[in-house]
Structures are given as C-alpha cells and as structure tokens.
Design a protein around this motif. Sequence first.
Motif, short mmCIF file in Angstrom:
data_model
loop_
_atom_site.label_atom_id
_atom_site.label_comp_id
_atom_site.label_asym_id
_atom_site.label_seq_id
_atom_site.Cartn_x
_atom_site.Cartn_y
_atom_site.Cartn_z
N TYR A 1 130.54 69.97 162.77
CA TYR A 1 130.44 68.75 161.78
C TYR A 1 130.70 69.19 160.41
N LYS B 1 131.85 62.59 163.32
CA LYS B 1 130.84 62.76 162.11
C LYS B 1 131.14 63.98 161.28
N VAL B 2 130.64 63.64 160.12
CA VAL B 2 130.82 64.77 159.11
C VAL B 2 129.08 65.35 158.52
N GLN C 1 124.74 70.96 166.29
CA GLN C 1 125.79 70.09 166.00
C GLN C 1 126.34 70.17 164.69
N SER C 2 125.65 70.72 163.78
CA SER C 2 125.91 70.66 162.26
C SER C 2 127.23 71.96 161.98
N ASN D 1 134.40 69.25 159.55
CA ASN D 1 135.00 68.22 160.11
C ASN D 1 135.38 67.14 158.74
N CYS E 1 137.71 65.26 165.23
CA CYS E 1 137.78 63.55 165.67
C CYS E 1 138.22 63.25 166.85
N THR F 1 132.65 59.35 160.49
CA THR F 1 134.07 59.50 159.77
C THR F 1 134.63 58.17 159.28
N PHE G 1 124.30 63.39 159.40
CA PHE G 1 125.71 63.22 160.20
C PHE G 1 126.20 61.88 159.92
#
Length: 856
Positions: free
Chosen positions: A706, A805-806, A702-703, A709, A715, A819, A816
């Motif tokens: 993200y 998320k970031v 997932q990173s 992002n 998003c 946002t 994470f």
Amino acid sequence: MALLYSSNNNALPSANDIKSQTVDEDMIQSKLDYFQTPKAEETKVKLDYTQLSSSAQEDPSVYVQTILDNTPLPKGRDAFTSIHVVGPNECVGSESAESTISTILEGSAQLGRECKLHRLNAIGCSSGASPMEEYTTIFEAASSLLLEKADRASLLVFVGWEESKYDAYGAFIGMLPFRGIQVALLTKRKSHEGMLHFRTPSGTFDLDGLCSARMGKFTVHAAFGELESKKIVGKVKEWQPVDISSEETKPNVVKIPFKIGGLGLPMLTHNGSSEEALESLRDLLKYHYPKGYTPIVSCGETCDALGYGQDLLDALNQEDGLLYAHKSGETYKRYDNYGTVELFETINAARKSTAPPVILAVGGGVNGNCIGLIAALTNCDFFEIPTTPMHYNDAVTSAKKAFSLVVNDKIMSKNIMGAFYLPQLAFCVNEWLLTISSASAHATVGEATKTMNMLGISNSSVGARDFHNVLGACEFASDFTKILSDVGGFDNLIDFIESPSTIKKKKQIINLGKRIAALREAAAAKGEKPTMQSPPLGKIGKFFGSLPSLVSLSTVDSSSESSSESDDDQEQDLQSLIQERKELMANFRATFYGMPEEKKESILSFLTTINREIVCAKAMFLAYSDPFEKYRALLFEYAHTLGHGVEAFVNDLYLKARNLGVEIPAEAIRLHGQCVGMAVLWAGEMSRELGKLEGDGYKLHQSLPYLFNRSGGFCFMPIRELCDDLSVDKEEFLESVLQVVRRDNKRGYCKSSDKSKSVDQLVTRRPGKMLASPDPNAEIRYLVEVDEDWQRSVLDKAFDGYFDKVADLQNGELTFVPTESVTRKSELKSESTVVAAHIRSCILSAYQADADGEEM
C-alpha cells in the motif's frame, strides 16, 4: 504494540554484533547454520549404471521393481507417485523398444502403479532431423509430461533403442520439468563412455553434466542396460566467470557482491554514459575471448525498438554476430517463440569457427529467462545485460531459466519447463533503466514487498533465530526494510516516467525503432546480406513484425509522433534512421539529467538500494543453502501461487482484447511483479482470516504494497474495468486463476490431504515470520496446505476492489485509504516518506518486542 510513530526508536543490533547479547551468545554456541560458512569443496556428478538385461523382462513386475529400486527417490519422498514412459515413435520399428515398453506397462499394472506412455514425434526420430525438429521433439514430449501431471515425485523412464545417439532426448526431456523429475535411462549403448555428456544427433543441443554453469546439476539419475553395473563419476569443471578486476574499481562502476552455490557471479552496474558502459563491456569480453567470439544478442521488440540490441552488437565489434529480436511478454514465454532455424544455424556455424557462440540477453527478466534456457540447451556461454531492475535483481540472481507451458496462447502454468544455468557476467547499463515503464517500476517494488514481508530484518538477533537453518545466511543477511526509506526516490521515478514529456519522447524513439526493424526485416526478406561495413544491416536477426507484445502496448503510439513517420521517410537510408534514433535517445536522457539534483539523486539511490537489497536477499539463501531453489529458497515463491494465477489471467485477457480490437489502457497493464505485489495483499488477508496474522502484524504486512500504491500500480479495478469491457464476469475470473493454481509448480513437494487443497506460503504474527507446517517436507520449504476456498475468498474480494488502497498516516495512525477516494496524492495527509518512516519504526518495534520475549 501500538502503531504509533516513534522518532527515537533505535535500530536493532545486526547479526554481526550478536555476541553482545546473552541470548545470542547461546545461539552462536549452538552452531546455528545461519552462522556457518561452508568450506569450498569440489563438485562431482555421479550416475549409477545398473545391468538389466532384456531377459529380465520375463517377469514384468520384477523388471519394473528393479528400475524403481535402483533409481534415487527425490529427497523427502519414500515412493514415486507415478511412472511416465517416454519411448520412440512407432515408425522407428524397434522390436526391443516396443517389448520394453509393453513390459513396463504390464509390470506397472501388476505393481498397482500409475503409468502413462508418451511417444516422441516421428520427425525427431528420423535420420537427419534438423535442429528445429529436435527442439520441437524435446518440448512436445516435456509438455506432454506436464499436461499429464508429472511432478518431482514422478519417475520418467526413457526407453532407448538401437541407435543410442537418441538417448540424448531422455536427458533433455528430463531436464525440463522445472521442479524436478527423476530420470531412468534404458539404453542400448555399447560402452559406459560419455554417460555424463549428451548431444542430440545434429550436435546442436548439448548437455555437459560437468559444465560448471550447471553447478553439478545432472538430469539423468540412473541408467540401465546390458553392460555390467558401474558407478560413473566425473568432476565438475572449474568455474571461470568474466574477470572484472579491470573495471570494478573505476569510480563510475558499482560491484554488487553475489554468490550462488558457493560460486561468485560478477555483477556490475555502470553509472556512466551508455557509450562508456558499452566500451567497458566490450573490453571485458575482449579480454575473456582473446581469439574473438560470435555474439548473439537477444532482445524483445521494445528493447529492439529502443536500439539497445543494435547498440550492443555494434559496440562489441566482432566479425560476425546475430541480432535476435522476438516477441516479448508472458504470453510469449514459450519455446516456439525462442527457437528458430537462423538462431541454431548461427550457433552451429560459430562452433565450427574460432569464435565460439556467446548469447547475451538484453532486456527484461522474461528475455533473460528464456534465452538463458536456450543457452543451457546448447551449452553456450551466457551473459545478462538487464534493462529493467527486475531482470537485474531478480532474474539474474536465480540460476533457473524457464519457459511457461502455453497452449493456444493460454498460459497453463508459469515457469514450469527449464534448467539451471549461470551467466558468466551480469552487466547493467544504468542509463538503460531510465526507459522502464511505470508498470515495470511497480513490478520491481511488488517483488520487493514480497521480500520485505518474508525476510524482514534478517540481520538482527531475531532474524537469525527466524532463519537459523539457512546455511551461511549471515554473510548476506540485511535489514531489507531499508528499501522503505527510498520510497521518495520511487515516487520521483514514477513522476519522471509518467510525465507527458517523457512519454512523448519515448514514443518517438519506439515508433522510429519499429520502422527501423521493419526495414531491416524487409532487407532480410529480400535475401540481402550487406557487408560488415554496414553494421546495422550486416547482422540481421529474426524479427517479428506482427502485432506488438502485450508488455509494450502502452508505449506504442498508433498516431506515430516520430519525426520520421512520413511516407517519404520509407526510403531513408537505414543508417541515418539509426543515427536519428541515437539523437532522440540522447535528448530523452537529457530530460533526466536536467531534473533537480535532489530528485535525480533520490531516483539513483532508490535503484541502487533496491537492487542491492534484493540481490543480498537472494544470496542469503542461494549462496550456500539452496542454489537450486528446492528447499529453503523456495520461500521466494511467497505470493507467487495466486500471483502466477492472476498473471496468466490478465495476459489471456490482453490477448482477448487485442483479438477483439479493444483498447488496453496503460493503467490496466500488470506485469509479473505487480501481480506478486497484489498477491502479497491476498496472502496477508488469508493469514488474517486464518487467525495467523492479526492486529498490528497484519497492518504492517499490508502496508508495504500500500505504501508504494500512490500511483495505483497494485490496484485491481483497472483490470476489473477491462473485464467488464470484455464481458468477463467474476466467476470466469475466479475459475481461470484457480485453474493455473491447480497446476502450480510447487505441487508435488509434499503430500496433500485432499486433492482440492494446494500448497502456499503464509506470514504469521509480523513481517519476517513464516508460518510453519508440521510436515517436514513442507516445513523445509515454508509451505503450508491451503484450501482452495480460502484462495477463492480473497480473489473474490480483489475483483470487487477491496484491496485497492493507499497507506497514509493520519493523526499518528497508519491508515489504508481506498484509492477511489484519492484523486490526487495531495489529498493524502502525509508524504510517503513520513509514512515509510512510521512503518519501518513499527517493524523495528515488533522485532524489539520479539527480542524481549513479548508477543505483538
């Protein structure tokens, strides 16, 4: 393995150093496909013609069974799932064709086979049908097949009639179902001659099975008729791409190595000025076509407004040519947007001269895909001149050229009608990449996060084990996670693109460009045909002057800030307006060159790295193992099942907004690669919910989206807000996406246990490790069966902003951050480069653990 930053984490040995490790020595001794580079062999096209007389129709079931038995099955299938008969329109009045159709329908019923009948339209079967009428006939029939759910395990039986010149329709219709369909041609021809080369009666559409750009891909798999049985064999012609030796060693030119089907495809990036780059391209083509050629420059309306199409056409300096401007964007990735009377007239006129037609795709991947399919249909030489990284590293590096199935402006299925056709050169003018949008930049990294998650570090010993059955993979295998190291360049590129100065200058150019296009269209409407002494008007192409495309909405300024927008300017000479546009573009580029050297170099490094790594990733599979993307290379469809679904949904949403006069915010624009990037997150969540991707492995997966992002390009909430404005609720969103998923172009590759299920690809344990299926037809494509409820679950979460998320590094832990709680990048604890270094270090550790035999 804890997700802790380790600054002394050493890189793993590359696959080239694999002999230094005991386990890897054993791997080499086992002669893994990964390490094998096949010898070049001549390619042949083969077609079996089987005698099947009309008298055999006395027993319909035997007649149909003879066709079934003598038509090759698709690999991995033991039977055809359905039969689709395509016959002439009833107005043709062919008694023999109608008798054959009745026999096939009756015989199929007797055998218990599903059989559906499709008719060619009347005008396409008439004497003297125009190229446009032939074109429409082909695509209407192919669309009918797909809407009736024909897939790669279906059999298409084309019933010819007394005028065998119409057999060509069968070859072209059979070519278009992109994931494949087996074609049996029932022909009345009097000779075996010409069975590997089909032309429509007008001569416009030309399918030469021996053309090297098709790499031996021929769409007729069996033929039947009154003649004696015969095996027809032809040798594919020698591949002759553009000779780049005169340019590739120049200091401002970068060559990216790439192969597909064992053939070298020259790819050049020119880092000099636009003028220098176009001179370089002109010289290459002048050498390739010493007697001249007729350039047909295709570009979408934004590229046309920026002047790229006209600049190229002028620079090539040929006696004749066509600037072919059209609507752009996914909604217009369809056959009725790319076929015109003028286009086909230009192609046919050029064929009759000493200057053959040459099609050049200037713009993004949609344009390259679509006009490339026109080149495949007409057997024209093809060149790609990308203006976006996605076109260069993704669209160019795939032989597939395709349209989507679009009905009443609604995308029914993505990239489902197409062909395989190679360009003879890909030439990137680096300055042209500076005008990409923020959405386009995010689309590029969205596809890259897919690639990093599915391939990881493939040039390691562990990577060699993961992809041991990919033939010749070691030649192009790489550590694709090195893209992470250039995240700073990506951030600087976004800052440049989104700066008020850049936006204002780009809007000025586009607004002026649209005025130029309108004046050009007005001149064409009056029937004016100026001489070649006036280049901008001498090569007038079709231009759609209607509403702007969805892709360019965020760059069109209705207030028209251009210095040339007053009423009096309507009478300005077109040439002076074009010159003004050149000056505005020079001023725009000066903004980039005026940036601090460090930022400028980081942007160039990012573009160079991402282009090189994605090209290598594609070559790893396409060079030898799977050039037609039917087997191992289908892995590049990772995250595309839901990605295509949401992409179709948002384009339909944009169309609805436009029709209702609702403004579409720039931050709500989502291009193909962005939808893929979002779908990477959803695929990771599905793997987690299935217990296949947990803990650190899930976090690393997932990173990757993200990390990129920080500007919100992945998003969903901006789309959600547009849904709210248009009264589109969650249920409508879910059902709209899933309707596209149910027509996904990967269906038919393997049997499904339940019609409510579909096939998809999922990562397990860590990035670079794909979940395998026990079904060999699925495993060879990295496909697994997924339940629609799983897809619905992650889409439900996406609609609520769960994945917005970031990635940040807080107290040494990868975190994470939603946002909605980050209003400024400065509120994050760590720079993106620090987060990237941590993520890459952890991925390396995961690979090291696998090399040591540990579990994550």
